[in-house]
Scaffold this motif. Structure first.
Motif, PDB file in Angstrom:
ATOM      1  N   ARG A  12     -40.549-101.329  58.368  1.00 43.32           N
ATOM      2  CA  ARG A  12     -39.713-101.843  57.296  1.00 43.32           C
ATOM      3  C   ARG A  12     -39.942-103.329  57.163  1.00 43.32           C
ATOM      4  NH1 ARG A  12     -33.737-101.151  58.309  1.00 43.32           N
ATOM      5  NH2 ARG A  12     -33.544-103.393  58.409  1.00 43.32           N
ATOM      6  N   ARG A  79     -23.301 -99.163  51.138  1.00 48.19           N
ATOM      7  CA  ARG A  79     -24.168 -98.597  50.112  1.00 48.19           C
ATOM      8  C   ARG A  79     -24.996 -99.696  49.440  1.00 48.19           C
ATOM      9  NH1 ARG A  79     -20.559 -96.832  46.659  1.00 48.19           N
ATOM     10  NH2 ARG A  79     -20.203 -94.916  47.827  1.00 48.19           N
ATOM     11  N   LYS A  82     -27.821-100.760  51.738  1.00 46.76           N
ATOM     12  CA  LYS A  82     -28.892 -99.757  51.751  1.00 46.76           C
ATOM     13  C   LYS A  82     -29.707 -99.807  50.461  1.00 46.76           C
ATOM     14  CE  LYS A  82     -26.726 -96.404  54.858  1.00 46.76           C
ATOM     15  NZ  LYS A  82     -26.132 -95.043  54.970  1.00 46.76           N
ATOM     16  N   GLU A  83     -29.019 -99.942  49.339  1.00 46.05           N
ATOM     17  CA  GLU A  83     -29.713-100.006  48.048  1.00 46.05           C
ATOM     18  C   GLU A  83     -30.622-101.225  47.971  1.00 46.05           C
ATOM     19  OE1 GLU A  83     -26.543 -99.979  45.263  1.00 46.05           O
ATOM     20  OE2 GLU A  83     -26.278 -97.787  45.308  1.00 46.05           O
ATOM     21  N   ILE A  85     -32.057-102.801  50.528  1.00 45.53           N
ATOM     22  CA  ILE A  85     -33.208-102.560  51.412  1.00 45.53           C
ATOM     23  C   ILE A  85     -34.192-101.589  50.759  1.00 45.53           C
ATOM     24  CG2 ILE A  85     -33.922-101.540  53.615  1.00 45.53           C
ATOM     25  CD1 ILE A  85     -31.221-102.558  54.754  1.00 45.53           C
ATOM     26  N   ASP A  86     -33.658-100.499  50.195  1.00 49.75           N
ATOM     27  CA  ASP A  86     -34.522 -99.485  49.587  1.00 49.75           C
ATOM     28  C   ASP A  86     -35.254-100.027  48.365  1.00 49.75           C
ATOM     29  OD1 ASP A  86     -33.729 -97.687  51.497  1.00 49.75           O
ATOM     30  OD2 ASP A  86     -32.272 -96.663  50.220  1.00 49.75           O
ATOM     31  N   ALA A  87     -34.569-100.841  47.567  1.00 49.78           N
ATOM     32  CA  ALA A  87     -35.202-101.402  46.371  1.00 49.78           C
ATOM     33  C   ALA A  87     -36.387-102.276  46.751  1.00 49.78           C
ATOM     34  CB  ALA A  87     -34.190-102.207  45.567  1.00 49.78           C
ATOM     35  N   TYR A  88     -36.225-103.057  47.789  1.00 48.44           N
ATOM     36  CA  TYR A  88     -37.330-103.907  48.224  1.00 48.44           C
ATOM     37  C   TYR A  88     -38.475-103.054  48.773  1.00 48.44           C
ATOM     38  CZ  TYR A  88     -40.122-107.456  50.441  1.00 48.44           C
ATOM     39  OH  TYR A  88     -41.170-108.259  50.798  1.00 48.44           O
ATOM     40  N   SER A  89     -38.144-102.092  49.615  1.00 49.61           N
ATOM     41  CA  SER A  89     -39.174-101.277  50.269  1.00 49.61           C
ATOM     42  C   SER A  89     -39.936-100.413  49.276  1.00 49.61           C
ATOM     43  CB  SER A  89     -38.528-100.386  51.339  1.00 49.61           C
ATOM     44  OG  SER A  89     -37.874-101.161  52.309  1.00 49.61           O
ATOM     45  N   ASN A  90     -39.230 -99.855  48.292  1.00 48.79           N
ATOM     46  CA  ASN A  90     -39.848 -98.898  47.376  1.00 48.79           C
ATOM     47  C   ASN A  90     -40.510 -99.541  46.164  1.00 48.79           C
ATOM     48  OD1 ASN A  90     -38.922 -96.843  49.042  1.00 48.79           O
ATOM     49  ND2 ASN A  90     -37.016 -96.600  47.892  1.00 48.79           N
ATOM     50  N   GLU A  91     -39.947-100.664  45.720  1.00 47.65           N
ATOM     51  CA  GLU A  91     -40.444-101.247  44.475  1.00 47.65           C
ATOM     52  C   GLU A  91     -41.178-102.563  44.674  1.00 47.65           C
ATOM     53  OE1 GLU A  91     -37.288-101.429  41.617  1.00 47.65           O
ATOM     54  OE2 GLU A  91     -36.426 -99.534  42.315  1.00 47.65           O
TER      55      GLU A  91
END
Length: 199
Positions: A12, A79, A82-83, A85-91
């Motif tokens: 990550r 939430r 998490k959003e 972290i996920d936004a950075y990792s995925n996009e």
């Protein structure tokens, strides 16, 4: 294996830094210094997730308790983290790979605490904390005369004890809030930079 090595191992890229501690210990000041140093980083503050005042906050008639987990929407805050972290990792958003989480109870809610790769907790002795609280005028709802001694400080001691019993307690780095704020900032910055330089 330390937390930074583990973070690299799982792959990550966004480093999450939790800054917690006693009221008036310097959390927000350090977060502001990090914001100045990393202007493209993401910042989430626990103060933004307070529930509106209602009867559930009352410790006794006329004395609402703003220093409890029940007064904060921890589900929504977790939430949001998490959003982010996920936004950075995925996009692969054009931001620093750094998220700073600022709040006095972030390590008392395990689902949120577990998302913090680095955990810092600022402490103060009673007299110094009381003096700083009395000088502070930035609260949206001013303290009632006995709020600190009857609610804020007792709740701090309860939360500190609970936090030290959590499974991740050995990951928390304690910082002395009485020393110059720049010294505590430099300690955190050194750990953050060690990760960012290696990504």
């Amino acid at each position: 294996m330390n937390s930074l090595q583990n973070l690299r191992q799982v792959g990550r890229r966004m480093l999450t830094v939790g800054i917690s501690g006693v009221t008036c210990g310097g959390k927000s000041s350090i977060a502001s210094l990090l914001k100045s140093t990393f202007p493209r980083a993401k910042f989430i503050c626990q103060d933004d997730f307070y529930f509106p005042p209602d009867e559930s906050l009352s410790k006794e008639p006329g004395l609402p308790n703003w220093d409890s987990l029940e007064s904060i929407d921890m589900v929504s805050m977790t939430r949001k983290v998490k959003e982010t972290i996920d936004a950075y990792s995925n996009e692969k958003l054009p931001t620093e790979n750094l998220l700073v989480i600022d709040g006095f109870l972030i390590f008392n809610y395990p689902p949120l605490a577990e998302l913090c790769d680095l955990k810092y907790f600022l402490t103060l002795p009673f007299e110094e904390c009381l003096a700083r609280r009395q000088r502070r005028t930035s609260y949206n709802i001013p303290d009632q005369p006995t709020y600190f001694t009857e609610v804020a400080w007792p709740m701090y001691l309860v939360h500190l004890k609970e936090m030290r019993q959590e499974g991740f307690a050995d990951q928390i780095q304690y910082l002395d809030g009485t020393i110059d704020i720049q010294e505590n900032f430099k300690r955190i910055l050194k750990d953050v930079q060690a990760y960012l330089d290696d990504v």
